[in-house]
Structures are given as structure tokens and as C-alpha cells.
Design a protein around this motif. Sequence first.
Motif, mmCIF file in Angstrom:
data_model
loop_
_atom_site.group_PDB
_atom_site.id
_atom_site.type_symbol
_atom_site.label_atom_id
_atom_site.label_comp_id
_atom_site.label_asym_id
_atom_site.label_seq_id
_atom_site.Cartn_x
_atom_site.Cartn_y
_atom_site.Cartn_z
ATOM 1 N N GLN A 166 0.817 -1.212 0.000
ATOM 2 C CA GLN A 166 0.000 0.000 0.000
ATOM 3 C C GLN A 166 0.857 1.272 0.000
ATOM 4 O OE1 GLN A 166 -3.232 -0.063 -0.619
ATOM 5 N NE2 GLN A 166 -2.907 -2.271 -0.737
ATOM 6 N N LEU A 167 2.017 1.213 0.627
ATOM 7 C CA LEU A 167 2.929 2.358 0.577
ATOM 8 C C LEU A 167 3.398 2.605 -0.857
ATOM 9 C CD1 LEU A 167 5.160 1.880 3.762
ATOM 10 C CD2 LEU A 167 3.636 3.799 3.271
ATOM 11 N N VAL A 168 3.748 1.524 -1.551
ATOM 12 C CA VAL A 168 4.181 1.655 -2.948
ATOM 13 C C VAL A 168 3.027 2.175 -3.799
ATOM 14 C CG1 VAL A 168 4.931 0.380 -4.993
ATOM 15 C CG2 VAL A 168 5.990 -0.080 -2.775
ATOM 16 N N ALA A 169 1.820 1.666 -3.569
ATOM 17 C CA ALA A 169 0.659 2.124 -4.331
ATOM 18 C C ALA A 169 0.396 3.612 -4.078
ATOM 19 C CB ALA A 169 -0.576 1.299 -3.942
ATOM 20 N N TYR A 170 0.573 4.056 -2.838
ATOM 21 C CA TYR A 170 0.366 5.464 -2.507
ATOM 22 C C TYR A 170 1.358 6.363 -3.244
ATOM 23 C CZ TYR A 170 0.517 9.802 0.173
ATOM 24 O OH TYR A 170 0.521 11.130 0.536
ATOM 25 N N PHE A 171 2.640 6.015 -3.168
ATOM 26 C CA PHE A 171 3.651 6.857 -3.804
ATOM 27 C C PHE A 171 3.619 6.740 -5.327
ATOM 28 C CE2 PHE A 171 5.458 6.836 0.484
ATOM 29 C CZ PHE A 171 5.738 8.195 0.621
ATOM 30 N N SER A 172 3.044 5.678 -5.835
ATOM 31 C CA SER A 172 2.868 5.581 -7.282
ATOM 32 C C SER A 172 1.917 6.653 -7.778
ATOM 33 C CB SER A 172 2.329 4.192 -7.661
ATOM 34 O OG SER A 172 3.283 3.184 -7.382
ATOM 35 N N VAL A 173 0.956 7.028 -6.937
ATOM 36 C CA VAL A 173 0.023 8.107 -7.286
ATOM 37 C C VAL A 173 0.677 9.473 -7.044
ATOM 38 C CG1 VAL A 173 -2.210 9.157 -6.750
ATOM 39 C CG2 VAL A 173 -1.984 6.663 -6.813
ATOM 40 N N VAL A 174 1.425 9.585 -5.933
ATOM 41 C CA VAL A 174 2.088 10.851 -5.620
ATOM 42 C C VAL A 174 3.083 11.243 -6.713
ATOM 43 C CG1 VAL A 174 3.677 11.990 -4.012
ATOM 44 C CG2 VAL A 174 1.808 10.580 -3.130
ATOM 45 N N TRP A 175 3.828 10.238 -7.204
ATOM 46 C CA TRP A 175 4.869 10.505 -8.204
ATOM 47 C C TRP A 175 4.413 10.146 -9.621
ATOM 48 C CZ3 TRP A 175 8.500 7.363 -4.591
ATOM 49 C CH2 TRP A 175 8.933 8.195 -3.529
ATOM 50 N N GLU A 176 3.137 10.025 -9.840
ATOM 51 C CA GLU A 176 2.647 9.563 -11.140
ATOM 52 C C GLU A 176 3.141 10.443 -12.283
ATOM 53 O OE1 GLU A 176 -1.589 9.618 -11.010
ATOM 54 O OE2 GLU A 176 -1.724 11.784 -10.663
ATOM 55 N N ASN A 177 3.439 9.800 -13.387
ATOM 56 C CA ASN A 177 3.935 10.500 -14.574
ATOM 57 C C ASN A 177 3.526 9.718 -15.827
ATOM 58 O OD1 ASN A 177 5.329 12.312 -16.196
ATOM 59 N ND2 ASN A 177 7.262 11.195 -16.000
ATOM 60 N N PRO A 178 2.688 10.307 -16.677
ATOM 61 C CA PRO A 178 2.099 11.651 -16.580
ATOM 62 C C PRO A 178 0.986 11.709 -15.547
ATOM 63 C CG PRO A 178 1.250 10.507 -18.494
ATOM 64 C CD PRO A 178 2.310 9.610 -17.920
ATOM 65 N N LYS A 179 0.580 12.924 -15.201
ATOM 66 C CA LYS A 179 -0.452 13.130 -14.190
ATOM 67 C C LYS A 179 -1.774 12.483 -14.619
ATOM 68 C CE LYS A 179 1.863 15.536 -11.203
ATOM 69 N NZ LYS A 179 2.110 15.017 -9.827
ATOM 70 N N GLY A 180 -2.379 11.802 -13.648
ATOM 71 C CA GLY A 180 -3.643 11.147 -13.920
ATOM 72 C C GLY A 180 -3.505 9.709 -14.373
#
Length: 365
Positions: A166-180
Motif C-alpha cells: 500500500q505504501l508503494v501504491a500510494y507513492f505511485s500516485v504521488v509521483w505519477e507520470n504523466p499526471k492522472g
Amino acid sequence: MHKNKEPLFHIVKRVYAPWYFSWCVRAVALVLALACCAVISTIVTKDNPIQIFATIIDGSFGSTRKFMVLLQNTAMLLCVALALTPAFKMRFWNIGGEGQALIGALAAAACMILMKNQANLVVITAMVITSICAGALWGAIPAFFKAKFGTNETLFTLMMNYVATQLVAYFSVVWENPKGSGNIGVINANSKIGWFPDLFGSKYALNILVVALLTIGIYIYLNYTKHGYEISVVGESERTARYVGIKVEKVIIRTMLISGAICGLAGLLLVGGTNHTLNASIVDGRGFTAVMVSWLGKFNPIWMILTSFLLVFLGRGAGEIATDFGLNASFGDILTGIILFFIIGCEFFINYKISLTKSSKKEGK
């Protein structure tokens, strides 16, 4: 009154099984597994069984790239198995290899993203340190509670996997590229900051070399050092270990620090060496498959090389069958499951034998 009839046979644990007997049983199990897969594949695809076997081999040896991927996947699986082995020899059932590797991968990706304007050598150095430390910390937490409070390490390490995911899933959204997009994508694709250099013209060679050296190191550590001896004694009996002056709590925490650190190294190699990205499935279940690798290899790093290679080879062959014959990925998983069933099942016949009762033998005569 009716006499209770004795069973026709009973199961007896083997006192000793020669190594050649064990490997003969495994070889027979492997042949039967492949034959079963060929029959099922022939029924589904209507093709010649020989073509099925050819496809299995082609999945790993069909080209130089396929062979290098085979060695890379073997190395990564072996790396996690090597991490779990010291804990298993100590009878500390570390089922958290998946989470420990994920945390190591998360630390490596964080360095690549947050330090992208730094020199490559600085970033790689930071990746190595933070990944190993993060994995060690993730392993030390359940070890501390086990040593101090006697908690169940199997459940504790298993639950830590979900936290890491879940930590990895969270930061995958925080650092998402491209946005969305909801995923990170390839990190530093243009500058290649944090990417490990190719060795011998292959991005897989460095990972393979590191794991090869690690295998030798773990073998020496377990068999020829004081720490390895203490691990064996604690695994045999904690009472005996305390009687001879070994500090059991210290050994538990120290061993899990090493176990977690090596898992963190596996995550580092995946992010910095080959994938250059981060997602919740980057470890790809190796943390759980490695449990079987370590057990089947009898906690011996040398035998674990063969076990890792065999499982990866068969898994890639099953996937190749599904691809070549236009079947979905689930068919490859079915074949992999059949193969694992035979390989695990054969251990029963290595450790136990079936003996007829005396009355049954007399009736037979």
C-alpha cells in the motif's frame, strides 16, 4: 467381538535418504509434470506433444535475449531466496520477503526521483544505502517483537507485505507520470540518473554478477562463520543455544537485519538495474516463490541455484505455450501450478516411505 482390522499400509519417515535418491525422485517428478502438461496442452491446442516441449525450451533458449532474461529472473528469485534462508535456518519463518523487497525498491525509486538533479554516482550511492537500510528496517521490526514479546513471526511478516504494497501504491500516485495515469512510468528516461551501467553490453549482467557473488557470500556465511553456527544452534533448539551462552534475541534481530537487507538489495536491483520504474507488482511474487526455493534447496545456497533456475525455466515455458498457441495467461498459470504440484509432492516420497503392515504381508504370502 470383532477384531479391529489393521490398515493395509502405514507411512514411515525415512531415517536417511541418499542425495542421489532424492534427486532421482525429483527427476521423475519433473518428467511426470512435463508429461502431464503436454497431455493437457495437447487436449487444449490439438498440437503434437513434441511441439509443446519445443515451445517450453524456446521460451528460455530461443534467443540470446530470452536466455539473458531467464538468467536475470533466476538471479532475482535466487536473491530473495538467499535473503530468506538465514532466517529459515534459524526457524524464523520470514514470509515478508515480498514486502522487504518492495520497500527496498521504494527507497531506490525515491532517490532517483528526489535527487534527479544530482550526479549519477551520488544518486546510485544513495540508492544502495537507503534500499539496504529500508529492507533491513522492514525485517528488523517483526524480529524485535518476536525477540522481546514472542509474537508470531509468520503472521507479522505476512502483514508487513500488505503495508509495503500500500505504501508503494500510494507513492505511485504521488509521483505519477504523466499526471492522472496512476503509475510512475520510466524514471529519468532522458537523463538516466540512477540507472545502473550496462555490463558486457547487457543491462541484466550486473544483476546476475551481484547475485552470483552474494550466493558465494551467503554460503560461506552460513557454513564457515561464527554467526552461521549460532543461527544453526538457535534453529535446532533455543534452550540449547541459551545453555551454551548464545544470546538468542540478539541472533534473531541480527539475522533478520541481514535477511531484510538482502531483500532490499533485490528491490534495488529491480529498480536501478532493469525496470527503472516502481509499481506494486515489481517484485512479481518472488517473495513467496522464494520460500519454496529455499525449502526445496534444503537451505543450501548451491542447491538453491538449481531450484531457482528450474522454477523460472518451467514458468517461462508455460507462459510461452500460452502465448504461442493463442491462449490467455491463465493457461500458463495452470501449467505452472501443475509443475509446482509435482515438484512439491515429490518431497513426500523423499522424506517418507509407505510400508505394508505385517498382517498384510502375511496375507500376500
